[in-house]
Design a protein around this motif. Sequence first.
Motif: not given
Length: 503
Positions: A399-424
Motif C-alpha cells: 500500500q502507498s500514497f501516490y502524489t496526483v497533483e502538485t502546485h509550486l509557488r516560488h516566492l523568494g530565493q534559496a541561495l547556496c549555503g542557506m539553512a532551509i526548512m519545511v513545515r507541513t
Amino acid sequence: MSGQDMNGQDFGPKRCGLVGGGVIGAGWAARFVLNGRDAVLYDPSPDARARAEAVLGMARAAWAGLLPGALPPEGRLHIAATLEEALEGADFVQESLPEIQTLKCDVLERIDALLPAAVPIASSTSGLLPTRLQARLRHPERFVVGHPFNPVYLLPLVEICGGARTSEDTKARVAAFYRAIGMQVLHVRKEVDGFIADRLLEALWREGLWLIEEGVATTAELDDAIRYGAGLRWSFMGTFLTYRLAGGDAGMRHFLAQFGPALQLPWTRLVAPELTDALIDRIAGQSDEQAGGMTVRALERLRDEALVKVIRALATVGPQGYAAGATLNRFAARRADDAQGGQPGADGIPASWHGVVPPEWIDYNGHMTEHRYLQVFGEATDHILDAIGAGPDHVAAGQSFYTVETHLRHLGQALCGMAIMVRTRVLDADGKRLHLFHELTAAGDDAPLATAEQMLIHVDTARARSAPIPQAVAGAIAALRTAHSALPVPEGAGRAIAMPRRS
C-alpha cells in the motif's frame, strides 16, 4: 558543556587546549574552531601562528564546499605563549607532539599536573602505546589515544585506543565529542603498535619502498597503481568487502578457496629496504618530478577539493549516504537539529524537513534550481507519511500514497549555503485522499521562500488502484488535521495558475 553522547549525556568541550601545532595539531585546531569551539594552541615554533592560520583558511574553504552553512558560528583560534596559558580553562586537551616517546611522556606529565582531574587528555600519536604514555600520569584514567588522519579537518576517521588504566567513561566521552564534530570513531579493541589504519598503510609503504629500490616502479607509477585502481574502491568499500564481491554469489568463502593459495606465493617483500642515501635521493628526485613544480600548498588545495567532491558524492549514495558520505549526513543532521532543533515556527508546526542548500543545487541564476524544490517538498511529504504510519513498512505491505497533483509557488530565493526548512500542514483528508500544504523558509524565519500544495491518493499497489486508507493511518491523519485545523488557511492554498484579464 554542550553536545551529547550516545546516552544523551552532555559532553561537548567549548575550550580545547592543543599542545603541538604541526600539520596534525593545526588540523585539529581548524576542526575545533569550525565547530564552534575555542582552540588555544601552544607550540614554541615561531611558525606556529602562520601555520595554524593557513590551515584554518584551507579548512574554511573546504567546508564551504563540503557542508555550506551547516556549521555553528566559529570559535576563536588563540596562539598561547606558554603551556600553562594553553591549558588554562580547557575542558579538553589534544596533544599532537612529534612521535618521540620520551618527549610525549615528559609533556603529558606536565599537562596532567596542570589540569583538573576530570579533563580528558587525548594524544594524536600514530602508533605509540597508550599504556606507556600514561605510565607517569597522576590521573591515567583520563588519558586516551585519539589518532586522526591528515587533513584532520576533512578526513573523518579517528582511532580511539585506551591504555591499561584508561577508564571506559573517558573513551565514551571522547568518542562522543569526536562524533559531535563530525568524525567517524574506530575503537581499537586491543593495544598494538601502529593501531589499525597505519599498520595497513605501513605494509603498503614497505612494499612500495622495495619496488622503488629494485627499480620495478617509480613513485608516480606506484601512486597511479593506487589512484586509478584500488584507491577508487577504497573510498567507499574496503579490502574485505571488495574481496567478498570478487567471490561472486558464494562470497568470501569462495574467494578464499580460489585465491587463498596465492598468498603462499612470494609476491611481496614486506621488509623495508635500507634507506641508503642513494635510495633517498632516488625517491626524493622521483617525487619532485611527480609534483610537476606544484607547491605543497597547491597540492593541498587540490587534495582538499578532491576530498570534498568524493565525500559529497558518497553522501548521495543510497538512502542515507555511504561510508564517509553517511558520516557527513549524520553530522549534517545533528548540526541542523542543533541550529534549528526542529523548532516550530510562529504557527507552532515543527519542521518536516531541514537542510542546507549545497553548491550543486544552484542554477545559472544563482539560486536553488527548480527541481530541487520539488525534491525537498517530496522529502517533507515522506516525513509526514512516516509520521502517520505510511512509511516503508506500509509500502512493503503493498500500500502507498501516490502524489496526483502538485502546485509550486516560488516566492523568494534559496541561495547556496542557506539553512532551509519545511513545515507541513494537513489541510484535509477523506477515505482515500490526503491534502497537504508545505511552506519552505530560511531557518529561523517564517517568511516563505516557496510553497507546495499536494494531493495524494491512497493506492493498493498490487492492483494499481485507489484503496481506502487503513484505520490506523486514517486515525493519525485525523489527529494531525485536528491539530492544524485551528490555524488560518495558509495564503496561496487552493490557488491555480491564471493570468488576470482586464474586461
